[in-house]
Every structure is written in structure tokens, then in C-alpha cells.
Design a protein around this motif. Structure first.
Motif, mmCIF file in Angstrom:
data_model
loop_
_atom_site.group_PDB
_atom_site.id
_atom_site.type_symbol
_atom_site.label_atom_id
_atom_site.label_comp_id
_atom_site.label_asym_id
_atom_site.label_seq_id
_atom_site.Cartn_x
_atom_site.Cartn_y
_atom_site.Cartn_z
ATOM 1 N N LEU A 185 -2.760 15.962 -3.691
ATOM 2 C CA LEU A 185 -3.013 16.632 -4.965
ATOM 3 C C LEU A 185 -2.452 18.053 -4.940
ATOM 4 N N GLU A 186 -2.617 18.737 -3.818
ATOM 5 C CA GLU A 186 -2.089 20.093 -3.697
ATOM 6 C C GLU A 186 -0.564 20.088 -3.790
ATOM 7 N N LYS A 187 0.067 19.108 -3.118
ATOM 8 C CA LYS A 187 1.527 19.000 -3.187
ATOM 9 C C LYS A 187 2.004 18.789 -4.618
ATOM 10 N N ALA A 188 1.239 18.009 -5.369
ATOM 11 C CA ALA A 188 1.638 17.668 -6.739
ATOM 12 C C ALA A 188 1.164 18.687 -7.773
ATOM 13 N N GLY A 189 0.378 19.663 -7.331
ATOM 14 C CA GLY A 189 -0.124 20.657 -8.262
ATOM 15 C C GLY A 189 -1.197 20.123 -9.185
ATOM 16 N N LEU A 190 -1.984 19.175 -8.692
ATOM 17 C CA LEU A 190 -3.041 18.568 -9.504
ATOM 18 C C LEU A 190 -4.414 18.825 -8.898
ATOM 19 N N GLN A 191 -5.444 18.536 -9.701
ATOM 20 C CA GLN A 191 -6.823 18.615 -9.246
ATOM 21 C C GLN A 191 -7.481 17.257 -9.424
ATOM 22 N N HIS A 241 0.773 -1.231 0.000
ATOM 23 C CA HIS A 241 0.000 0.000 0.000
ATOM 24 C C HIS A 241 0.807 1.284 0.000
ATOM 25 N N LEU A 242 0.304 2.232 -0.771
ATOM 26 C CA LEU A 242 0.886 3.566 -0.848
ATOM 27 C C LEU A 242 -0.220 4.530 -0.470
ATOM 28 N N LYS A 243 -0.213 5.112 0.683
ATOM 29 C CA LYS A 243 -1.365 5.907 1.132
ATOM 30 C C LYS A 243 -1.011 7.370 1.249
ATOM 31 N N HIS A 244 -1.418 8.251 0.555
ATOM 32 C CA HIS A 244 -1.913 8.083 -0.793
ATOM 33 C C HIS A 244 -0.786 8.540 -1.684
ATOM 34 N N GLY A 245 -0.264 7.718 -2.508
ATOM 35 C CA GLY A 245 0.880 8.088 -3.309
ATOM 36 C C GLY A 245 0.440 8.500 -4.687
ATOM 37 N N LEU A 246 1.208 9.343 -5.292
ATOM 38 C CA LEU A 246 0.898 9.757 -6.646
ATOM 39 C C LEU A 246 1.900 9.117 -7.581
ATOM 40 N N VAL A 247 1.416 8.409 -8.589
ATOM 41 C CA VAL A 247 2.303 7.754 -9.539
ATOM 42 C C VAL A 247 1.835 8.041 -10.946
ATOM 43 N N ARG A 248 2.700 7.782 -11.894
ATOM 44 C CA ARG A 248 2.338 8.005 -13.294
ATOM 45 C C ARG A 248 2.626 6.747 -14.102
ATOM 46 N N ARG A 268 5.913 9.783 -7.592
ATOM 47 C CA ARG A 268 6.152 11.221 -7.558
ATOM 48 C C ARG A 268 5.931 11.861 -6.184
ATOM 49 N N ASP A 269 4.939 11.426 -5.461
ATOM 50 C CA ASP A 269 4.665 12.085 -4.185
ATOM 51 C C ASP A 269 3.802 11.200 -3.312
ATOM 52 N N PHE A 270 3.791 11.492 -2.033
ATOM 53 C CA PHE A 270 2.924 10.770 -1.104
ATOM 54 C C PHE A 270 2.722 11.623 0.136
ATOM 55 N N ILE A 271 1.757 11.228 0.913
ATOM 56 C CA ILE A 271 1.514 11.933 2.163
ATOM 57 C C ILE A 271 0.817 10.992 3.138
ATOM 58 N N PHE A 272 1.074 11.164 4.415
ATOM 59 C CA PHE A 272 0.359 10.457 5.469
ATOM 60 C C PHE A 272 -0.388 11.491 6.302
ATOM 61 N N GLN A 323 -12.806 9.925 13.579
ATOM 62 C CA GLN A 323 -12.373 10.080 12.195
ATOM 63 C C GLN A 323 -11.442 8.951 11.757
ATOM 64 N N LEU A 324 -11.535 7.819 12.428
ATOM 65 C CA LEU A 324 -10.605 6.725 12.179
ATOM 66 C C LEU A 324 -10.573 6.294 10.716
ATOM 67 N N LEU A 325 -11.715 6.248 10.061
ATOM 68 C CA LEU A 325 -11.797 5.717 8.698
ATOM 69 C C LEU A 325 -11.872 6.805 7.627
ATOM 70 N N LEU A 326 -11.572 8.035 8.017
ATOM 71 C CA LEU A 326 -11.677 9.137 7.065
ATOM 72 C C LEU A 326 -10.322 9.596 6.538
ATOM 73 N N GLY A 327 -9.258 8.813 6.794
ATOM 74 C CA GLY A 327 -7.931 9.204 6.352
ATOM 75 C C GLY A 327 -7.841 9.583 4.882
ATOM 76 N N PRO A 328 -8.370 8.755 3.959
ATOM 77 C CA PRO A 328 -8.278 9.094 2.535
ATOM 78 C C PRO A 328 -8.940 10.431 2.190
ATOM 79 N N THR A 329 -10.020 10.756 2.904
ATOM 80 C CA THR A 329 -10.730 12.005 2.643
ATOM 81 C C THR A 329 -9.841 13.212 2.891
ATOM 82 N N TYR A 330 -8.981 13.105 3.901
ATOM 83 C CA TYR A 330 -8.069 14.199 4.217
ATOM 84 C C TYR A 330 -6.771 14.102 3.427
ATOM 85 N N ALA A 331 -6.354 12.889 3.081
ATOM 86 C CA ALA A 331 -5.074 12.708 2.397
ATOM 87 C C ALA A 331 -5.124 13.130 0.932
#
Length: 385
Positions: A363-369, A20-27, A338-342, A350-358
Motif C-alpha cells: 500500500l505504501e509503494k502504491a500510495g494507498l491506504q 496467486h499474487l502475494k500481495h499484488g495491487l490491481v484495478r 500495478r504493484d506487488f511485493i514479497f 512468523q511463518l503465517l504472518l506474511g500478509p500482515t507485513y506485506a
């Protein structure tokens, strides 16, 4: 090139899925041989490491319901199989690997550094360093991002990262009072002292401490958290069952169409057949799902055995390196990492809401929408989350 946000490249209910890559950005990411032409992305995601780190390939064992065909093994047996299978798939020798990292949640005390034990069992040199990380269901993702960090820092060039979980034989502890008594008993020097200490033994001391898939800080299981999440957001039992049925149906279709090319069959000692597929995928009917009773909050909860993930045995491994090293070794990477964040949230509400915040943060770090992403892959522990 298409952009992807990946929620899980592996887990056994970090379970673990592949790594798992939570949430990683790849191309340019693909794990199947299905023909698909993504739209051209208008944005380029910048490499921040200067190393052009790539995800080469990955494998995983079939994921089995705990207590089934893997039940006589140990966790490092599954990880060993994943390691050897990855080497076979990529065609690289063990000597090329600089470092090995594994993620796991519930550790077997005999193999607490399971990354190291699995590596030795797979025949890697005793001089190949390995360590183990744990971060709940995201432990395997942590192993990947830790490997990315080691490569970015210039410490190593070629890293294997993976995840393993073995719920068939989780540690069951003696009660604390009995543990204390036994430790003191070990220090006694005479028979009289031993008998005196044993005379303090009470029947209640013999009750074991059963493990629980629960948060230590809140004492709440993920199932209870999922039930409260469903109530908070008004997600009905019907909606959850429909989503669970869709998920199992798509998983079955993916297997039937040959898309799950990362699965490596395993011959298990004492089991006549070769284990070649996940055994927790069960396509049912809405009527059958409706008959199941709530599993956690009774009688009014909405989480059941059908719309929740099963306890799993499984392992995975992936190869990460630099683009230059991959070319040198004749490897064709599947993705640029390219990027990831925890993120960390309230462990109760909020135990199960991690992806909602990640997701918005990475996306902001990577300059994407959101509109720039072609494919989303998110760890699915419960239909509601």
C-alpha cells in the motif's frame, strides 16, 4: 475505478488457488459475472513499468482433496488442462504465447520443469520457452510476478502464468543409506562385488523417507505454526471453527450462485462423471466441528481438520500481457497489475504472518491506504491465519 489488493488469484495448497499474487495491487478486477458497482476511487495508482501490464483472464480446474478423482493422473495432466482451457476461454491461438511459467511446491522428479512438460503436453511449440518456480504456498503468485517482470523488461509480450499441485502422488524417497548403497551397487563390476555390497544391507535401510509439509530450517509443520500463532494471539478454537464454517458456507453459496466462473470442468479417464466442482467444500454444523480432535498439538491444540485447509490436487493458468497487445488481440482485460511485493519473516515464529507485513508495504509503494481498498482476497490456509 476501484482498487483491489489480492492475496490469491489461484492456489493448490501452493497449494495452489487460481494463480496467486502475494500481495499484488490491481484495478478493475473481477472474476465473476456478478453485478456490483464499486465506489469511485479518488486515487490513481501509477503504472511504473511503462507497459500498462494487464491481467486478461484466468481458469482453474476444480480443486479436489488429494487421493480422490484425480489420483490416477500426474501433475502435468492438470496443468495441461488449465492451459488448454485458458486458450479456449480467451480464444487466442497457442502461437501468440511467448512464454509460460508455472509455480509448484512439491515436484515430481520426472517432470521437474512442469511448466515445460505441461506446455508440450498441451501442444505448444517446442520453441515456446517455459520454466518452473517454487516459493512454498506463494509459488503461483511468483509465476505471475515473474511474468510481469519479463513483460516489463521488454523480453516478451504475452505470458501465461499458473500454478499446479498434486498431493495424491508426492515423491516418497528411499532412505539415504539405501540410496547410497544402490548407487555404489551400480558401480560394481563383478557378481562377487555385488554380493559383498548387498551383504551390508540392513532392515533399517528399507524404511522410506516420508515427505512432510514442514519448513526445512525449523522442522515444523504449518499446522504446528498455526497452533502456536493461535495461542500467541489468543484465538480460541470456537472462533476458528466459526470462521471455518463461514468460509465453507460462503464457498458453497458462491458455487450455487454461479460466481465461480473460473472453474473449468475436467473429464478424468477412468472416472465416470465429469469433475466440475471443488470437493473439499463441506458445510457442517458447530456441533459437528466441536467433535473433531486437534490435528497437530495434542491434546490441547486448536487446529483441526475442519479449520485447516485440505491437501489439494489442482491447477490454474492466467494470461498477462500489455494493454496495447490486449487491444491488438481483441481481448478485454479484467485488471491492471500495478504493484506487488514479497516479504520474508522468521520461518518459525512468523511463518503465517506474511500478509500482515506485506499489505502495508504494498500500500505504501502504491500510495494507498487501507480505506482505499474495496476488496481484499487473502490466501486462507488456516482459520487462525
Amino acid at each position: 475505478m476501484a482498487s483491489y489488493v489480492v492475496g490469491s488469484l489461484v492456489k493448490v495448497h501452493s497449494g495452489v488457488n487460481l494463480s496467486h499474487l502475494k500481495h499484488g495491487l490491481v484495478r478493475c478486477f473481477a472474476t465473476t459475472n456478478v453485478t456490483w458497482t464499486p465506489r469511485e476511487s479518488k486515487k490513481t495508482v501509477v503504472d511504473k513499468t511503462g507497459k500498462n501490464i494487464v491481467f486478461v483472464d484466468a481458469v482453474r480446474t476444480p480443486f479436489l482433496v488429494a487421493g480422490t478423482d484425480y489420483s490416477k493422473l500426474m501433475a502435468h495432466d492438470l496443468a495441461r488442462h488449465a492451459l488448454l482451457s485458458l486458450l479456449r476461454k480467451t480464444g487466442i491461438p497457442k502461437e501468440i504465447i511467448d512464454y509460460i511459467i508455472y509455480g509448484t511446491v512439491i515436484q515430481e522428479v520426472k517432470t521437474s520443469n512442469i511448466g515445460r512438460e505441461a506446455a508440450l503436453a498441451a501442444g505448444f511449440s517446442e520453441k515456446t520457452p517455459a520454466h518452473t518456480v517454487t516459493m512454498a504456498c506463494i509459488s503461483s503468485n511468483q509465476s505471475i510476478t515473474t511474468g510481469v517482470g519479463l513483460i516489463a523488461a521488454g523480453a516478451y509480450d504475452v505470458v501465461i502464468a499458473g500454478g499446479v499441485e498434486f498431493m495424491s502422488d508426492i515423491p516418497i524417497r528411499l532412505s539415504r543409506k539405501l540410496r547410497s548403497l544402490l548407487l555404489r551397487l551400480n558401480k560394481t563390476k563383478t557378481i562377487v562385488q555385488k554380493l559383498q555390497l548387498l551383504s551390508t544391507l540392513r532392515p533399517s535401510y528399507l524404511v522410506p523417507e516420508l515427505p512432510s509439509v514442514a519448513e526445512f530450517s525449523s522442522g515444523e509443520t504449518m499446522g504446528h505454526s498455526a497452533d502456536r500463532l493461535a495461542a500467541s494471539f489468543g484465538v480460541s478454537r470456537k472462533e476458528q471453527d466459526e470462521y471455518a464454517l463461514r468460509s465453507h458456507t460462503l464457498a458453497q453459496q458462491a458455487y450455487d450462485k454461479g460466481y465461480l466462473t473460473d472453474i473449468v470442468p475436467m473429464k478424468v479417464p477412468g472416472v465416470s462423471k465429469t469433475v466440475s466442482r471443488d470437493n473439499g467444500v463441506r458445510v457442517s454444523t458447530p456441533e459437528q466441528l466441536q467433535k473433531l480432535k486437534p490435528a497437530f498439538i495434542k491434546p490441547h491444540g486448536t487446529i483441526t481438520a475442519a479449520n485447516a485447509s485440505f491437501l489439494t490436487d489442482g491447477a490454474s493458468a492466467c494470461l498477462i500481457t500489455t494493454e496495447a497487445k490486449a487491444k491488438e488481440l481483441g481481448l478485454k482485460p479484467k485488471a491492471y497489475v500495478r504493484d506487488f511485493i514479497f516479504v520474508s519473516q522468521d520461518p518459525k515464529d512468523q511463518l503465517l504472518l506474511g500478509p500482515t507485513y506485506a499489505v502495508p508495504k504494498v500500500l505504501e509503494k502504491a500510495g494507498l491506504q487501507l480505506s482505499d481498498i474495496d476488496v481484499w482476497e487473502v490466501h486462507e490456509a488456516f482459520a487462525v491465519s
